[in-house]
Design a protein around this motif. Structure first.
Motif, mmCIF file in Angstrom:
data_model
loop_
_atom_site.group_PDB
_atom_site.id
_atom_site.type_symbol
_atom_site.label_atom_id
_atom_site.label_comp_id
_atom_site.label_asym_id
_atom_site.label_seq_id
_atom_site.Cartn_x
_atom_site.Cartn_y
_atom_site.Cartn_z
ATOM 1 N N UNK A 53 0.840 -1.272 -0.218
ATOM 2 C CA UNK A 53 0.051 -0.097 0.076
ATOM 3 C C UNK A 53 0.950 1.195 0.131
ATOM 4 N N UNK A 54 2.111 1.032 0.558
ATOM 5 C CA UNK A 54 2.721 2.465 0.555
ATOM 6 C C UNK A 54 3.641 2.501 -0.757
ATOM 7 N N UNK A 55 4.484 1.501 -0.848
ATOM 8 C CA UNK A 55 5.295 1.449 -1.894
ATOM 9 C C UNK A 55 4.786 0.964 -3.373
ATOM 10 N N UNK A 56 3.670 0.068 -3.175
ATOM 11 C CA UNK A 56 2.969 -0.423 -4.298
ATOM 12 C C UNK A 56 3.763 -1.272 -5.099
ATOM 13 N N UNK A 57 4.741 -1.853 -4.404
ATOM 14 C CA UNK A 57 5.692 -2.892 -5.202
ATOM 15 C C UNK A 57 5.068 -4.321 -5.351
ATOM 16 N N UNK A 58 4.377 -4.806 -4.324
ATOM 17 C CA UNK A 58 3.637 -6.011 -4.215
ATOM 18 C C UNK A 58 4.627 -7.159 -4.627
ATOM 19 N N UNK A 59 5.735 -7.008 -4.150
ATOM 20 C CA UNK A 59 6.925 -8.090 -4.249
ATOM 21 C C UNK A 59 6.486 -9.374 -3.388
ATOM 22 N N UNK A 60 5.799 -9.057 -2.145
ATOM 23 C CA UNK A 60 5.831 -10.065 -0.896
ATOM 24 C C UNK A 60 4.681 -10.954 -0.770
ATOM 25 N N UNK A 61 3.802 -10.692 -1.625
ATOM 26 C CA UNK A 61 2.438 -11.527 -1.752
ATOM 27 C C UNK A 61 2.613 -13.244 -1.339
#
Lengths: 71, 171
Positions: B123-131
């Motif tokens: 939500x802060x960085x919007x990277x979505x790497x750790x899903x």
């Protein structure tokens, strides 16, 4: 006394599992929460890949925000 | 492996309640471990209620933002409050923390850390790497906590039973 308490706990464990899997109970007979879980599972099948009954959300995540139409 | 973890994860709260009941029945002592385990059971029950509350809103797009922010932070904050409260209760009652209690408390701090990290990632960085890591780490830690609780309780019960048998044979 100990045996009675153990039986009660085992009953709780088994009933917990039966709720988690639907337990062959019709939705209208279940509590509101269970109905909500079943409904959410049918709407978002990916969410139900992970347990809905554990701490910290069990690894489930809320859906992404719907994208706004530019029109 | 993942399926087994998920299957076992469904039983974590039940296992923790079973461990607490057995521990209290067999030891009848107020020690840090029983306080910590009681807190874990209460927190688990509260989290189940929280998940039930959130699930009702999963299909409502107007609640998407509320859900996303409160989901991660709600779990993280309740984990941290639980850890601080349990340490405070133990210190106030002069109950030293044993290894298992420390492990459980550290696991909850780690769970809170994972929630905050995922919140920042998504939500802060919007990277979505750790899903994928998030999806696996939470059930693994939940089951780890329940396993430690069951192991400690069974170990204690076995120790008490062996002592009783020894006393019976000698007496």
């Amino acid at each position: 006394m100990k045996v009675r308490i153990l039986m009660f706990i085992l009953g709780l464990l088994l009933s917990g599992k039966s709720i988690a899997t639907g337990g062959g109970v019709e939705p209208q007979e279940q509590s509101k929460n269970v109905v909500a879980i079943l409904d959410a599972c049918s709407l978002f099948p990916s969410m139900c890949e992970v347990s809905t009954l554990s701490g910290n959300g069990g690894g489930i995540e809320p859906p992404a925000k719907p994208k706004r139409n530019s029109n | 492996m993942k399926d087994i973890l998920i299957f076992l994860d469904e039983f974590t709260l039940g296992l923790e309640i079973l461990a607490l009941t057995l521990y209290v029945l067999f030891t009848r002592k107020k020690v840090a471990f029983s306080i910590i385990l009681s807190g874990v059971c209460l927190l688990g029950a509260f989290h189940q209620w929280l998940v039930g509350h959130y699930l009702k809103l999963f299909d409502a797009p107007s609640y998407a933002a509320y859900l996303q922010h409160t989901w991660y932070l709600g779990f993280a904050i309740t984990d941290m409050i639980a850890v601080v409260s349990l340490i405070y209760i133990c210190k106030r009652n002069y109950l030293p923390l044993d290894k298992a209690s420390k492990f459980i408390l550290q696991s909850y701090l780690l769970l809170a850390g994972i929630q905050i990290t995922r919140y920042i990632d998504r939500l802060v960085l919007g990277t979505d790497l750790l899903a994928a890591a998030y999806k696996l780490a939470i059930p693994v830690l939940n089951f780890g906590i329940a396993s430690v609780a069951i192991f400690v309780v069974l170990n204690t019960i076995l120790y008490l039973l062996i002592n009783k048998i020894k006393k019976y044979r000698l007496g």
